[in-house]
Design a protein around this motif. Structure first.
Motif, PDB file in Angstrom:
ATOM      1  N   GLY A 317       0.794  -1.223   0.000  1.00  0.00           N
ATOM      2  CA  GLY A 317       0.000   0.000   0.000  1.00  0.00           C
ATOM      3  C   GLY A 317       0.822   1.266   0.000  1.00  0.00           C
ATOM      4  O   GLY A 317       0.264   2.364   0.048  1.00  0.00           O
ATOM      5  N   ASP A 367     -11.070  -1.146  -1.067  1.00  0.00           N
ATOM      6  CA  ASP A 367     -10.044  -2.194  -1.023  1.00  0.00           C
ATOM      7  C   ASP A 367      -8.655  -1.585  -0.892  1.00  0.00           C
ATOM      8  O   ASP A 367      -7.822  -2.056  -0.100  1.00  0.00           O
ATOM      9  CB  ASP A 367     -10.100  -3.045  -2.293  1.00  0.00           C
ATOM     10  N   LYS A 371      -6.044  -1.777   2.296  1.00  0.00           N
ATOM     11  CA  LYS A 371      -4.662  -2.238   2.161  1.00  0.00           C
ATOM     12  C   LYS A 371      -3.695  -1.227   2.766  1.00  0.00           C
ATOM     13  O   LYS A 371      -2.744  -1.591   3.477  1.00  0.00           O
ATOM     14  CB  LYS A 371      -4.313  -2.486   0.689  1.00  0.00           C
ATOM     15  N   ASN A 375      -1.524  -1.884   6.435  1.00  0.00           N
ATOM     16  CA  ASN A 375      -0.151  -2.245   6.076  1.00  0.00           C
ATOM     17  C   ASN A 375       0.754  -1.021   5.998  1.00  0.00           C
ATOM     18  O   ASN A 375       1.442  -0.690   6.944  1.00  0.00           O
ATOM     19  CB  ASN A 375      -0.176  -3.026   4.760  1.00  0.00           C
ATOM     20  N   TRP A 495      -9.594  -9.338  -2.142  1.00  0.00           N
ATOM     21  CA  TRP A 495      -8.793 -10.511  -1.775  1.00  0.00           C
ATOM     22  C   TRP A 495      -9.675 -11.720  -1.456  1.00  0.00           C
ATOM     23  O   TRP A 495      -9.233 -12.868  -1.577  1.00  0.00           O
ATOM     24  CB  TRP A 495      -7.851 -10.202  -0.612  1.00  0.00           C
ATOM     25  N   GLN A 573       0.133 -12.993   1.856  1.00  0.00           N
ATOM     26  CA  GLN A 573      -1.038 -12.236   2.294  1.00  0.00           C
ATOM     27  C   GLN A 573      -2.033 -13.170   2.958  1.00  0.00           C
ATOM     28  O   GLN A 573      -2.287 -14.277   2.492  1.00  0.00           O
ATOM     29  CB  GLN A 573      -1.696 -11.528   1.107  1.00  0.00           C
ATOM     30  N   PRO A 576      -6.581  -9.019   4.821  1.00  0.00           N
ATOM     31  CA  PRO A 576      -6.040  -7.749   4.351  1.00  0.00           C
ATOM     32  C   PRO A 576      -4.579  -7.537   4.708  1.00  0.00           C
ATOM     33  O   PRO A 576      -3.982  -6.535   4.312  1.00  0.00           O
ATOM     34  CB  PRO A 576      -6.917  -6.725   5.087  1.00  0.00           C
TER      35      PRO A 576
END
Length: 680
Positions: A317, A367, A371, A375, A495, A573, A576
């Motif tokens: 991200g 989304d 992310k 992150n 995801w 991953q 998320p």
């Protein structure tokens, strides 16, 4: 006289609510003041922000003379006591964060301190509304970045309008959270000066560091005064008008790309230049497009967003790959060893994607926001709440990389924009969870909470409970006062639908057999999808329960083949959360680990590790160097991966996000003993 002004202002606010129905975002977020969190993941972080980050930020603003600058400006004497002319904004941003925070955790002592600080800000303001301590303290000897006249170097260095923008953002947050106008009055006085100074037939400039445009839009929303929106649009329209750049130069400063000033905004196609400035600009473009109905502006910001998510976005991200200029690089230029990823850029990215969702109602924007939040943004602050990354590395391999990436967080920086930006972002999180358009009620983030809203004129309470992001079970309890027809739209993350990114920049290495399931009152239901949302239309009754189960398997992620640094590598991953390997869990190294395609991972929630995380473990090959025998071999060992956001909380050492899938080559590096010691 004061009574007349107040009445006029109230009328302006009333008229604004009517004016905004003509042209505005079709989807509105549910205000942070209407959402109460009860979340095991985010609430402790917001409490740490309140108890540690914000007090530490105020203390550091005092200790580093940022507050003293305002005191000297009020006295009109002294010498500017900090490094940068934008240091004023650290106070504004922390006030903004404290304001949001006080809506979560009322605090009389903090409220009194903030009001005292606002009084100092007001005392530093010049009679006509100008507020810029770097000049006001000693106008005959202003900061060298500022020029001898007001606004003279606004395009390049002065940050006068950047300071103003953060003032406006803080003022609106303070007013919304507390109902007090003490800071808002200061901001409006300054904004009136800005509107009187800039515009058609007046001064023209493309602000060097954007955010004043976003701030002016917020003032427009509060007051309904068209001049604020008009001036925001004027600043956008000034981009690409300056004749002093060399369009043939490859130097981003000389051709204007660094400032997003090389061409008019409606002609821009790529995310370019300084990433924070850019994403503040794109946020403002979305604002103005929504409020004016400008289709060219909307088309431009859509095109730029598509460029970023398909070619200039790290898997964690992060944005802004290039350290020189803290900027976006070329398409697919996403190096790991030198990744920059300024924390402020992640904050700006959240603002931008929230606005893009409000424009289009598409889950892909939420989304991306998710992310970033879980992150690349969260990694910017340590678990202690008072240590920070300015840049966020993708790989720490050895001491050679220490010169280009940060291996450890710091308590403060000379340019401390990132800590104070986090201080204001975290407590505003409740405002990103829910949204509404007529009878559509959106759930964007999975954060245990309760919200109160109205569908039509009917009250509705919506509660969600989960253990996200560690568990994919989501529960929503619907409580209307009486039976109520509306559509509940629950975001089904990309995801969970087999989509690593809403572009071809990243994809999952293999398919998944697991599916999303939804039940209402214990019974499985069929549902339709709209732009990534499960649409649940129904006449809802008190205590109706929706249960959504998202698959939480470990997935290997691969990058587009045009991303050279990630060829032959995979990232990990789960839900998320992006994962990394850190030295302390992996025999003192991390960059020697190999993750073949067939690797199977076990998950384990460890409540006592790093404030509670789910770890990933697997048996994998690892490259081992035997110095005594002068040999290289592969051995089998356990790989332990932790959430990327949690790295660098246990000392300094190797870390990596991307793992080779097999050994293709070996780089031979000679490392002196002194350098080896530095890694310990």
């Amino acid at each position: 006289m004061k009574r007349k002004i107040l009445i006029g202002w109230m009328l302006a606010i009333t008229s604004a609510s009517h004016a905004q129905t003509a042209a505005d975002y079709p989807i509105r977020p549910v205000s942070f003041t209407q959402v109460k969190l009860a979340d095991n993941f985010w609430l402790p972080r917001l409490k740490t922000n309140t108890d540690v980050t914000i007090p530490a930020s105020f203390q550091r603003c005092e200790a580093t003379n940022r507050v003293k600058n305002f005191e000297m400006a009020a006295a009109r004497q002294g010498k500017f006591a900090t490094t940068f002319p934008f240091d004023d904004t650290d106070i504004y941003k922390t006030i903004e964060g404290a304001s949001y925070s006080m809506s979560l955790y009322p605090d009389e002592q903090l409220a009194a301190y903030v009001e005292a600080l606002i009084a100092k800000v007001g005392a530093a303001q010049e009679p006509d509304g100008y507020l810029y301590t770097a000049r006001t303290i000693d106008p005959a000897h202003p900061h060298p970045w500022a020029g001898m006249k007001r606004w003279e170097k606004e395009r390049e260095l002065s940050h006068e309008l950047y300071n103003a923008g953060h003032l406006y953002e803080a003022a609106v947050a303070h007013y919304q959270a507390t109902g007090k106008k003490s800071l808002l009055n200061i901001a409006l006085k300054n904004a009136d000066l800005v509107c009187a100074t800039f515009g058609p037939g007046k001064l023209s400039v493309a602000p060097g560091h954007e955010i004043v445009e976003m701030g002016l839009v917020k003032l427009y929303r509060v007051t309904g005064q068209p001049k604020y929106l008009q001036t925001a649009k004027f600043f956008l329209d000034q981009r690409g008008q300056y004749k002093g750049y060399d369009p043939k130069s490859n130097d981003v400063w000389k051709n204007g790309q660094y400032w997003q000033d090389d061409k008019p905004v409606i002609a821009q196609k790529e995310a370019e230049g300084h990433a924070v400035r850019a994403e503040y600009l794109y946020s403002a473009m979305a604002d103005v497009a929504a409020l004016t109905g400008d289709k060219q502006l909307l088309a431009a910001v859509d095109t730029i967003w598509n460029n970023m998510v398909s070619k200039k976005f790290y898997v964690t991200g992060g944005t802004g790959a290039v350290p020189g200029g803290e900027r976006f690089g070329n398409n697919y230029e996403l190096p790991n060893a030198t990744a920059y990823n300024e924390t402020c850029a992640s904050v700006a990215d959240v603002y931008w994607n929230q606005r893009m969702f409000q424009l289009h109602g598409d889950s892909k924007y939420a989304d991306i926001m998710e992310k970033v939040l879980y992150n690349g943004l969260l990694s910017g602050v340590g678990l202690d709440g008072k240590s920070f990354f300015y840049s966020n590395a993708m790989q720490i391999k050895n001491s050679a990389s220490f010169a280009q990436t940060e291996p450890a967080r710091a308590g403060w920086f000379d340019c401390s924009c990132c800590p104070t930006n986090l201080a204001r972002l975290f407590p505003s999180l409740p405002g990103y969870v829910y949204a509404q358009h007529d009878k559509d009620v959106y759930v964007n983030l999975f954060v245990s909470s309760t919200t109160l809203l109205k569908v039509g004129k009917q009250p509705l309470q919506l509660t969600q409970q989960n253990n996200y992001p560690w568990d994919g079970g989501l529960k929503f309890t619907v409580n209307p006062d009486k039976p109520l027809d509306f559509n509940l739209l629950v975001r089904i993350p990309g995801w969970a639908r087999g989509e690593a990114m809403p572009s071809d920049l990243y994809r999952f290495a293999g398919p998944s057999e697991q599916k999303v399931s939804i039940k209402i009152n214990g019974k499985p239901v069929q549902y339709t999808m709209r732009k990534g949302y499960a649409v649940l239309p129904r006449k809802w009754h008190k205590n109706d329960v929706v249960e959504v189960t998202l698959p939480m398997e470990v997935r290997q992620v691969v990058a587009n083949a045009k991303v050279q640094d990630d060829l032959g590598k995979v990232a990990l991953q789960r839900g998320p959360i992006m994962y990394c390997a850190e030295w302390t869990d992996n025999h003192g190294k991390a960059t020697n680990l190999i993750v073949p395609p067939t690797t199977s991972f076990a998950t384990n929630f460890q409540p006592s590790l790093l404030n509670g995380i789910t770890t990933l473990t697997a048996t994998v090959p690892a490259v081992k160097v035997d110095e005594a025998a002068n040999t290289i071999s592969t051995v089998t060992q356990t790989l332990t991966a932790i959430p990327y956001y949690a790295w660098a909380n246990r000392g300094k050492g190797e870390m990596t996000v991307w793992f080779p899938a097999k050994v293709l080559d070996v780089d031979l590096v000679t490392r002196p003993a002194m350098e080896r010691e530095q890694l310990k």
